[in-house]
Design a protein around this motif. Structure first.
Motif, short mmCIF file in Angstrom:
data_model
loop_
_atom_site.label_atom_id
_atom_site.label_comp_id
_atom_site.label_asym_id
_atom_site.label_seq_id
_atom_site.Cartn_x
_atom_site.Cartn_y
_atom_site.Cartn_z
N GLY A 1 69.71 59.70 109.81
CA GLY A 1 70.21 60.41 108.64
C GLY A 1 71.17 59.54 107.85
N ARG A 2 71.51 59.99 106.66
CA ARG A 2 72.40 59.23 105.78
C ARG A 2 73.85 59.45 106.21
N THR B 1 72.95 75.28 108.86
CA THR B 1 71.51 75.11 108.69
C THR B 1 70.73 75.74 109.84
N GLY C 1 66.83 66.40 114.39
CA GLY C 1 67.06 66.44 112.95
C GLY C 1 65.90 67.09 112.21
N ASN D 1 77.66 60.16 106.25
CA ASN D 1 78.58 60.84 105.34
C ASN D 1 79.57 61.63 106.18
N GLY E 1 71.93 65.12 109.11
CA GLY E 1 72.01 65.20 107.65
C GLY E 1 70.72 64.85 106.94
N THR E 2 70.87 64.41 105.69
CA THR E 2 69.74 64.05 104.86
C THR E 2 69.05 62.79 105.38
N LYS E 3 67.76 62.79 105.34
CA LYS E 3 66.97 61.69 105.88
C LYS E 3 67.23 60.39 105.12
N LEU E 4 67.55 59.33 105.85
CA LEU E 4 67.65 57.99 105.31
C LEU E 4 66.44 57.16 105.74
N ARG F 1 76.51 63.55 110.09
CA ARG F 1 75.48 63.53 109.04
C ARG F 1 74.37 62.54 109.40
N ASP G 1 64.34 66.28 109.64
CA ASP G 1 63.32 65.34 109.15
C ASP G 1 63.03 64.22 110.13
#
Length: 482
Positions: free
Chosen positions: A96-97, A112, A170, A99, A88-91, A84, A172
């Protein structure tokens, strides 16, 4: 009357079901799992065999074990938090964040990227992450404290590899959509080469005798490991398109074409300069060809792949065989297997050449909806040279970021570990090798009258005494009656 078996235009095996949702393309799914497994086989057993046979006999076990440990450790870290962080989601713009990737809701959902379950994507990217760390280990063989290596692997994976992967691949990442890196020329090879060289500086050199005399203990096995590496690259580059399509076919074809060219060029240079054909040199040329084509395998024409092979067989050859021996800087750092030359130099070369030879229509096929600049070569024909030079600038920017990040972060990791334990084995242990590090040796051979070493486990007190009341006599020599 039409039979009910022909009511659908597709056979029942292709129809959606609870086990195979409508979005799941069975062909893509099967190929992605196969490709990921081929990449895994490059590390285990490929690089395990290659490292274990390419080093001096007394370091065979330690070198192979460093690769095996890294493979297992990376998998646990990857599914626990690192996947992640990379995808994963952008931190942050480059991270990424964290997880885990362990629940069915995540793993069995549509990926994805591609028409297969997310579990395929996690597995494939794990194999990429694992081989990156294993490649890095090639710079540290023959002296690194194994317990320091056990700490280094999760730290470097977390703080370095995931950053490069998120930044370039990634969704983002701040370099995503700008850098052409089809299958990891920068993310995998440039980073492993630079990080390995940096870590080698901090760990320190092998003992003088080993550095001057470090012959492979089994060249035949070395070729077997190299074979796993070469054939496994079919999945390495073939799986990076995440579908069974034209790009996949072209990537596989170009991979082998470039590799064969690079091997032959390296071999030819060895014969011209040293008057002998070197098997080790041929393996090095094979590796540089595989590395160089990686960032552009599915994005360049086959004639460009041949040209890239010619350059990857000559430029890294020069840096390793000529420049390295003349440069005080290179001599000051003990890069055991020359990973800097075979991966950092070849990866950088491949990344820049991909920026030159990337074909516009292949970029559109591989990255629909994204607007990459054309390769510099094709920009002349399109009368859009400015865009071509912009792509080269992006490639240089990406390379600079990967190099700088790996130098700094790898240095910090090594300094941190050195505050906890020694990075390098003790001098007396370096003289012995595997037996001092693990209590095991690669080849258990003894002759007439020579003492046979008693296995370590026979000295361990029994855990359950009632099952071990009898004491067995263990002959220490073959001449028991004398």
């Amino acid at each position: 009357m039409i039979s009910s078996s022909y009511a659908s235009p597709f056979p029942s095996s292709l129809l959606p079901s609870e086990a195979s949702p409508e979005w799941n393309n069975k062909a893509d799914n099967a190929w992605q799992l196969t490709a990921a497994t081929l990449v895994g086989l490059q590390s285990v057993p490929g690089l395990v065999i290659l490292y274990g046979s390419m080093v001096k006999r007394k370091w065979a076990v330690n070198s192979a074990f460093m690769a095996l440990y890294a493979f297992a450790c990376v998998l646990i870290c990857w599914v626990s938090w690192a996947h992640r962080m990379a995808f994963g989601t952008k931190l942050l713009p480059f991270m990424g964040r964290p997880n885990h990737a362990l629940v069915d809701k995540f793993l069995l959902a549509k990926s994805t990227i591609g028409y297969f379950p997310m579990a395929d994507f996690v597995y494939y990217q794990f194999a990429f992450a694992a081989i990156t760390v294993v490649l890095l280990a090639g710079s540290l063989l023959g002296r690194m404290n194994f317990y320091a290596w056990m700490l280094f692997v999760p730290l470097w994976l977390t703080l370095s590899y995931t950053i490069g992967a998120f930044s370039i691949w990634g969704a983002d990442g701040f370099l995503q959509g700008k850098i052409i890196d089809y299958a990891g020329g920068f993310v995998i090879h440039l980073s492993s080469g630079v990080a390995g060289f940096t870590a080698a500086y901090w760990v320190g050199p092998r003992i003088s005798h080993d550095r001057q005399n470090f012959p492979p203990n089994n060249i035949i096995h070395m070729l077997g490991g190299a074979g796993f590496l070469w054939m496994g690259w079919t999945g390495f580059n073939g799986g990076a398109s995440f579908q069974v399509g034209e790009t996949t076919s072209l990537a596989i074809f170009n991979t082998h074409l470039c590799t064969a060219t690079s091997l032959l060029v390296w071999l030819t240079l060895d014969m011209i300069v040293y008057t002998k054909s070197s098997v080790i040199g041929a393996v090095q040329g094979m590796i540089t060809g595989l590395v160089c084509i990686t960032p552009g395998a599915g994005l360049v024409d086959s004639w460009a792949a041949i040209l890239m092979g010619a350059l990857s067989g000559s430029i890294p050859w020069y840096t390793m065989m000529v420049l390295h021996k003349k440069s005080a800087f290179f001599q000051s750092v003990d890069d055991t297997l020359g990973v800097f030359h075979t991966h950092a130099v070849a990866g950088l070369l491949g990344g820049l050449l991909s920026g030159v030879f990337a074909k516009p229509n292949l970029l559109r096929i591989m990255y629909p909806g994204m607007h990459y600049c054309p390769g510099l070569f094709y920009s002349f024909f399109d009368r859009n040279v400015g865009q071509g030079f912009r792509q080269i600038w992006y490639q240089l920017l990406g390379a600079g970021f990967v190099i700088a990040w790996n130098v700094v972060v790898t240095s910090l990791i090594c300094v941190l570990i050195s505050r906890i334990m020694d990075l390098r084995m003790q001098e007396e242990d370096l003289e012995v090798g595997d037996d001092a590090a693990h209590g095991e040796e690669a080849y258990a051979l003894w002759g007439d009258g020579e003492r046979m070493r008693v296995p370590l486990r026979l000295h361990i007190s029994p855990t359950i005494p009632s099952l071990c009341r009898r004491r067995f006599s263990i002959p220490l020599t073959r001449k028991e009656d004398e």
